[in-house]
Design an enzyme around this catalytic site. Structure first.
Site: not given
Ligand code: PLP
Length: 464
Positions: A77, A130-131, A220, A222, A263, A455
Site C-alpha cells: 500500500y 481535449f474534451d 498535456d 499524452a 498513449k 454519440h
Molecule cells: C490529449 C489528451 N488529453 C487527455 C486525455 C484523457 O485521458 P484519459 O482517457 O486517460 O482519461 C486524452 C484521451 O484521449 C487525450 O487525448
C-alpha cells in the site's frame, strides 16, 4: 562492405511473441451486427470487429519487458518499489520532482483543476483543450479558452506545426485579462486538431510570454514522444538531437505536466501529474486520497506502475518512433490515394477522413461521417469514430434546433504496436473498393439520442 540502398519498406521494429485472433466476419454477418447495434459503432462487440481503430488510448500492445514488469510489480500500500521505479522514470523524463500517479489522464486533470481552486471568472487557456480537459475546467466553474494557431483552419495545408498555440492571440488576451488567467495547457500532439505537433519554438514562446505574469504552463504529455519526434523531423535546430533530449527540453519550459499514460507510455491504464511547485503538489496529494487513493499508487496497481515506467522508456526508441510516425503517414497516404480526402499533414496517431467531402450528397444533418463510418464497418470490418455533427454538433435544448460541427470527419486511430503492414495494406485496398461506391451511401437519422454525449448511446436508422 556493400553499399545497399535504404529499404523503402517500413518494418515493425519488433517481432511477435503472443497473438490474438481477429475475426473476419462475412459482410452479411456484419449487416446483422450493425443493424442490431442501431448503426452505432460504440454498441458493437469488439469480437465482431476486424480492425479496431476506435481509439489509440489504452489499446497498445505491451512488450515482453512490460509483461515481465507486471510479474515483479509490488502491491504494498505504501513505500512500494514499483512506485519508486515509476517516480524515477517520470522524474528522469520530465525533470519535475513531484510525481503523482493517477488512474488515467482525466483524473490528473480533475485533481489539478481542483487543487488550483478555480472559480467562476477564471480562465484556462489551451492550444486546443481535449474534451475531458475542457469538461474538468468547466466543471470547476472556470472558462476553457482555445487559442489554436491560424494554420489549423486549413485542413489541406502542409504547415509543419498545426498544433501550435497562437502566441499573438495569447499575448493580446493576457494584456487585458492576465489576472483571470490561472493556467495555460499545451497539448502535444494536439489531439483535437488531428494529432498535429507543437514546435519547440512555440513552447519556448509561450513560456516567455507567461513568465512575467507568473502564470504556470503545463504540458498535456499524452503523446509527448510522437511530438518530440516531429520536432526532430521538422525543426531544423533539432535534426541531430536525440528524441529523449528533445522531450526533456519540452518539459523544461513548463511548470508541470499531466499525462494519460494510455498513449505514449504503452499503458492499458494509467496517468500522472508531475509538478515543479511543491505546494501545488501537496494540495493535489491532499485531495486525491478521497477519490484516487494513496499518493504513491493513485488508483493503480503496483504492477501497472511497473509497466508504465518501462513503457515510458520504450516509447523513446527512435526505431519505434520512425515506424510509428511513418506507418501512420503511409496509412493516410494510402487512404488519400484510394480517393478520400484526409486532413494534411497526417498526424501522429490517427488518420482523419473528410466525410463531408467524400459524401457531398449527404447534408450535415443526415450525418455523412456516421454514414461513412458505418460503411467502413459494414463492408470492411473497420471500427472508426465519427467526429462530426453526431459527436460535436449541438442542439438547442428548448427548440431542439441542431447546429452543425465545424467539420464532418471520420477518425481512424492507430493502436500502438498492434496492426501490421499487411493489415494496413488490406484496409487501404478495401477502402479503394469502397471509394467507388461512395455515391450509393445514404444518410442517417437519429431514432434515439441522450441529452448529453449522445454519440455513445444513440440509435440511428438509414434514410431511403
Ligand atoms: C490529449 C489528451 N488529453 C487527455 C486525455 C484523457 O485521458 P484519459 O482517457 O486517460 O482519461 C486524452 C484521451 O484521449 C487525450 O487525448
Amino acid at each position: 562492405m556493400l553499399e545497399l540502398p535504404r529499404a523503402k519498406t517500413i518494418i515493425e521494429p519488433f517481432r511477435i511473441k503472443s497473438v490474438e485472433p481477429i475475426r473476419l466476419l462475412p459482410a452479411s454477418e456484419r449487416d446483422r451486427v450493425i443493424h442490431e447495434a442501431g448503426y452505432n459503432l460504440f454498441k458493437v462487440r469488439a469480437q465482431d470487429v476486424t480492425f479496431d481503430l476506435l481509439t489509440d488510448s489504452g489499446t497498445s500492445a505491451m512488450s515482453a519487458r512490460q509483461w515481465a514488469g507486471i510479474m515483479v510489480g509490488d502491491e504494498s500500500y505504501a513505500g512500494s518499489p514499483s512506485f519508486q521505479r515509476f517516480e524515477t522514470a517520470v522524474r528522469g523524463l520530465t525533470g519535475f520532482d513531484n510525481v503523482i500517479p493517477t488512474h488515467q489522464g482525466r483524473s490528473a486533470e480533475f485533481l489539478l483543476m481542483q487543487a488550483l481552486e478555480l472559480k467562476a471568472g477564471d480562465v484556462v487557456i489551451g492550444n486546443t483543450h481535449f474534451d475531458t480537459t475542457r469538461a474538468n475546467i468547466e466543471h470547476s466553474g472556470a472558462e476553457a479558452l482555445d487559442l489554436p494557431c491560424p494554420e489549423t483552419a486549413d485542413t489541406q495545408s502542409n504547415a509543419p506545426f498545426k498544433g501550435n498555440i497562437d502566441l499573438e492571440a495569447l499575448s493580446l488576451f493576457l494584456k487585458k485579462n492576465a489576472p483571470r488567467v490561472r493556467l495555460v495547457i499545451i497539448t502535444a500532439t494536439n489531439n483535437s486538431v488531428g494529432g498535429q505537433p507543437v514546435s519547440m519554438k512555440n513552447i519556448r514562446g509561450a513560456q516567455r510570454i507567461l513568465e512575467p505574469y507568473g502564470i504556470p504552463l503545463f504540458l498535456d504529455a499524452a503523446r509527448f514522444a510522437e511530438n518530440a519526434f516531429f520536432i526532430k523531423q521538422r525543426e531544423k535546430e533539432f535534426q541531430g538531437k536525440e528524441v529523449r533530449d528533445i522531450a526533456r527540453e519540452m518539459f523544461s519550459h513548463c511548470d508541470g505536466a499531466l499525462m494519460s499514460a494510455k498513449k505514449d507510455a504503452f499503458g492499458n491504464i494509467g496517468g500522472f501529474l508531475a509538478i515543479r511547485d511543491p505546494a501545488l503538489a501537496e494540495a493535489v496529494r491532499n485531495l486525491m486520497v478521497i477519490t484516487e487513493g494513496f499518493p504513491t499508487y493513485g488508483g493503480l496497481a503496483g504492477r501497472d506502475l511497473e509497466a508504465l515506467a518501462i513503457g515510458l522508456e520504450e516509447i523513446l526508441d527512435e526505431d519505434y518512433l520512425t515506424y510509428r510516425i511513418r506507418s501512420t503517414e503511409y496509412f493516410g497516404e494510402g487512404v488519400q490515394a484510394a480517393g478520400l480526402k484526409v486532413i494534411r499533414p497526417i498526424g501522429g496517431h490517427a488518420v482523419y477522413i473528410d466525410a463531408g467531402a467524400a459524401l457531398p450528397h449527404v447534408p450535415w444533418n443526415e450525418y455523412p461521417g456516421q454514414s461513412l463510418s458505418v460503411a467502413l464497418y459494414h463492408h470492411i470490418g473497420i471500427r472508426s469514430v465519427e467526429v462530426g455533427s453526431v459527436m460535436l454538433g449541438s442542439r438547442n435544448p428548448t427548440t431542439g434546433e441542431e447546429r452543425p460541427a465545424p467539420r464532418e470527419l471520420v477518425r481512424l486511430a492507430i493502436p500502438r504496436r498492434v496492426y501490421t503492414q499487411s493489415h494496413v495494406d488490406y484496409m487501404i485496398e478495401m477502402i479503394g473498393h469502397l471509394a467507388k461506391h461512395l455515391g450509393e451511401l445514404r444518410g442517417y437519422a437519429f431514432t434515439y439520442q441522450a441529452p448529453v454525449l449522445r454519440h455513445f448511446t444513440a440509435k440511428f436508422t438509414p434514410l431511403a
